[in-house]
Design a protein around this motif. Structure first.
Motif, PDB file in Angstrom:
ATOM      1  N   LEU A 179       0.947  -1.241   0.194  1.00 40.09           N
ATOM      2  CA  LEU A 179       0.293   0.134  -0.192  1.00 40.09           C
ATOM      3  C   LEU A 179       0.604   1.167   0.250  1.00 40.09           C
ATOM      4  N   ILE A 180       1.446   1.974   1.089  1.00 32.69           N
ATOM      5  CA  ILE A 180       2.982   2.618   1.166  1.00 32.69           C
ATOM      6  C   ILE A 180       3.767   2.825   0.134  1.00 32.69           C
ATOM      7  N   TRP A 181       4.443   1.209  -0.427  1.00 32.66           N
ATOM      8  CA  TRP A 181       5.406   1.767  -1.696  1.00 32.66           C
ATOM      9  C   TRP A 181       4.831   2.053  -2.986  1.00 32.66           C
ATOM     10  N   SER A 182       3.037   1.239  -3.450  1.00 24.79           N
ATOM     11  CA  SER A 182       2.838   1.676  -4.242  1.00 24.79           C
ATOM     12  C   SER A 182       2.339   2.929  -4.446  1.00 24.79           C
ATOM     13  N   HIS A 183       2.014   3.415  -3.555  1.00 23.30           N
ATOM     14  CA  HIS A 183       1.730   5.095  -3.971  1.00 23.30           C
ATOM     15  C   HIS A 183       3.451   5.839  -3.598  1.00 23.30           C
ATOM     16  N   GLY A 184       4.552   5.409  -4.007  1.00 20.60           N
ATOM     17  CA  GLY A 184       5.469   6.470  -3.776  1.00 20.60           C
ATOM     18  C   GLY A 184       6.195   6.517  -2.280  1.00 20.60           C
ATOM     19  N   GLY A 185       5.469   6.013  -1.484  1.00 20.92           N
ATOM     20  CA  GLY A 185       5.978   6.157   0.208  1.00 20.92           C
ATOM     21  C   GLY A 185       7.155   4.942   0.438  1.00 20.92           C
ATOM     22  N   PHE A 186       7.682   5.584   1.487  1.00 18.59           N
ATOM     23  CA  PHE A 186       8.844   4.601   2.285  1.00 18.59           C
ATOM     24  C   PHE A 186       9.027   4.926   3.777  1.00 18.59           C
ATOM     25  N   LEU A 187       9.470   3.806   4.408  1.00 19.53           N
ATOM     26  CA  LEU A 187       9.824   3.964   5.819  1.00 19.53           C
ATOM     27  C   LEU A 187      11.538   4.874   6.101  1.00 19.53           C
ATOM     28  N   VAL A 188      12.257   5.169   5.499  1.00 13.65           N
ATOM     29  CA  VAL A 188      13.426   5.855   5.958  1.00 13.65           C
ATOM     30  C   VAL A 188      14.037   6.194   4.227  1.00 13.65           C
ATOM     31  N   ASP A 189      14.847   6.979   3.984  1.00 11.15           N
ATOM     32  CA  ASP A 189      15.118   7.713   3.035  1.00 11.15           C
ATOM     33  C   ASP A 189      16.389   6.876   3.299  1.00 11.15           C
ATOM     34  N   GLU A 190      16.977   6.801   1.862  1.00  9.64           N
ATOM     35  CA  GLU A 190      18.524   5.656   1.071  1.00  9.64           C
ATOM     36  C   GLU A 190      19.456   6.303   2.353  1.00  9.64           C
ATOM     37  N   GLY A 191      19.576   7.262   3.463  1.00 12.28           N
ATOM     38  CA  GLY A 191      20.395   7.695   4.065  1.00 12.28           C
ATOM     39  C   GLY A 191      19.764   7.236   6.679  1.00 12.28           C
ATOM     40  N   GLY A 192      18.746   6.405   5.824  1.00  7.78           N
ATOM     41  CA  GLY A 192      17.818   5.921   7.127  1.00  7.78           C
ATOM     42  C   GLY A 192      17.766   7.074   8.221  1.00  7.78           C
ATOM     43  N   LYS A 193      16.578   8.298   7.063  1.00  4.11           N
ATOM     44  CA  LYS A 193      15.952   9.142   7.992  1.00  4.11           C
ATOM     45  C   LYS A 193      14.845   8.973   7.924  1.00  4.11           C
ATOM     46  N   VAL A 194      14.370   9.113   9.139  1.00  2.00           N
ATOM     47  CA  VAL A 194      12.835   8.558   8.704  1.00  2.00           C
ATOM     48  C   VAL A 194      11.496   9.230   8.285  1.00  2.00           C
ATOM     49  N   ALA A 195      10.732   8.560   6.990  1.00  2.00           N
ATOM     50  CA  ALA A 195      10.629   9.216   5.967  1.00  2.00           C
ATOM     51  C   ALA A 195       8.822   9.000   5.897  1.00  2.00           C
ATOM     52  N   ILE A 196       8.444   8.100   6.963  1.00  2.00           N
ATOM     53  CA  ILE A 196       6.997   7.560   6.895  1.00  2.00           C
ATOM     54  C   ILE A 196       6.071   8.981   6.545  1.00  2.00           C
ATOM     55  N   ASN A 197       6.236   9.584   7.712  1.00  2.00           N
ATOM     56  CA  ASN A 197       4.969  10.867   7.727  1.00  2.00           C
ATOM     57  C   ASN A 197       5.094  11.455   6.159  1.00  2.00           C
TER      58      ASN A 197
END
Length: 442
Positions: free
Chosen positions: A220-238
């Motif tokens: 659900l999240i990935w198919s909308h272009g979302g992700f848990l953290v960015d490439e550097g490990g910074k939280v990006a879920i919100n």
């Protein structure tokens, strides 16, 4: 009740017999191999091993795994005990073993587990490098989950991955007005609404299910272009992408069959086989059971598979539930354990297991693309490249203890469930998931 139990026993026996017949034909001879000298692991004096792994979903998984282990004992003289535990219990037992420095020598845990216990497990690069050279290299998710983040050091030994594409009844999808499962969010919603209208609903797990719950939330999240953290490990879920995904879920959830909030990993299998569910996401186990039981063969004939919808992105937003072996440092028999891991992955053993399970744990080594199991039934094609999916736990960041803990705590699953149940708005649910995730990504 007696009838039901006997029918289930007959169903399991029939499925196992058919799978074992196919497995007996798999000798590993069709698997291409390079001429690579095997590493010498001289077993320790008096070596004996204890292995812990998840319970089977298809009976040959256990039957053939035990048979291969017995062959290892016969060939080496090393006694091996294999214990099978429930999927939801496996991580708890792994945690106890890791924290006490006692228990099984090897645990076939879930994908992220070696990264959670990175300081407790032994490096197995010598085994992995040998197998990779001999069998054409490792597939994407095998390397991703096998190697410690940012290094070439193998701390896990991926045995395979169970993927969860769409499983659907062809007649129901056609009756709902579609020839196949669409790839856009809008059309998929229309399909599910159509299935609901004809009383042949879809359904996806929103309970704390290791495979199905995490699999649906991630898709659900990935198919909308979302992700848990960015490439550097910074939280990006919100993010706006996550909020969009949760708003979509608010529209999609009313089309689900009742009860999905409490579904475990076996729930959709049972509902589909009982003609209560007509579209879901699942591994090979569902089709395996339907196909090998005369009472449900008609359902199997009407069943097909399709990739999970891409939605807003340009590649399939799916990973795999990887069976990832850990050799613990507390084991007194490191060489014997490495010999066991190597033996179980060699073609003579592995191909029989892969084939007998009908590809349930899709292979991690590229040479096993040539296994005859993948040509035994065209409906298995969608599972063949499961370990080459380009998404993973903690996507887009490195696989770390934090990524594994977020998955084990079902943070994304519970975020989705809170919105579907009406307990939180998409915006509030995304904020809460961010707060909980930050506890581990410090």
């Amino acid at each position: 009740m007696v009838f039901i139990i006997r029918r289930r026993e007959a169903m399991a026996a029939g499925a196992a017999a058919a799978a074992m017949a196919l497995a007996r034909q798999a000798t590993g001879q069709t698997i291409p191999k390079a001429d690579v000298p095997a590493p010498r692991f001289e077993p320790e004096k008096g070596a004996a091993l204890r292995i812990l792994r998840p319970a089977r979903f298809v009976e040959p998984d256990e039957v053939i795994f035990r048979a291969n282990t017995a062959k290892f004992t016969k060939d080496t003289g090393i006694e091996v005990r294999v214990d099978f535990v429930g999927w939801e219990d496996l991580r708890q037992q792994a945690a106890v073993s890791a924290n006490t420095g006692a228990g099984p020598d090897i645990i076939l845990g879930w994908a992220e587990d070696p990264h959670v216990y990175a300081d407790k497990v032994s490096e197995v690069s010598d085994v992995a490098e040998y197998l990779g050279k001999k069998y054409g290299g490792w597939m994407f998710l095998a390397e991703k989950y096998g190697k410690k983040a940012g290094t070439n050091n193998w701390i896990g030994m991926p045995f395979g991955g169970s993927t969860g594409p769409i499983v659907y009844r062809k007649s129901a999808v056609k009756e709902a007005g579609f020839d196949t499962v669409p790839s856009s969010h809008a059309d998929f919603l229309k399909l599910c609404q159509g299935l609901k209208k004809i009383n042949k609903p879809a359904g996806f797990a929103l309970g704390n299910a290791v495979g199905d719950g995490n699999g649906f939330a991630n898709w659900l999240i990935w198919s909308h272009g979302g992700f848990l953290v960015d490439e550097g490990g910074k939280v990006a879920i919100n993010s706006k992408e996550t909020v969009a995904a949760l708003k979509y879920l608010k529209e999609l959830y009313p089309t689900f069959v009742p009860g999905t909030m409490s579904w475990g990993d076996v729930s959709n299998n049972r509902a589909f086989a009982a003609n209560e569910l007509f579209l879901t996401a699942n591994g090979v186990s569902l089709y395996f059971a339907l196909k090998n039981d005369p009472a449900t063969r008609a359902i199997a004939d009407d069943t097909d598979h399709a990739p999970l919808m891409k939605g807003a992105i340009d590649k399939q937003p799916q990973s795999a539930l990887v069976l990832n072996a850990m050799l613990f440092k507390h084991s007194k028999f490191q060489n014997a354990a490495k010999a066991y891991l190597t033996y179980m992955m060699e073609a003579e053993q592995y191909d029989a297991w892969l084939t007998g399970c009908l590809g349930y744990w899709a292979h991690p080594l590229k040479a096993y693309n040539s296994s005859k199991v993948w040509d035994s039934d065209p409906k298995l094609a969608v599972y063949r490249e499961g370990m080459n999916n380009q998404f993973w736990t903690g996507y887009k960041g490195p696989i770390t203890q934090a990524a594994g803990t977020v998955a084990a705590e079902y943070i994304l699953v519970q975020m989705c469930a809170s919105v579907a149940s009406g307990q939180a708005t998409p915006e509030d649910a995304a904020k809460e998931a961010e707060r909980r995730t930050r506890r581990y990504y410090r």
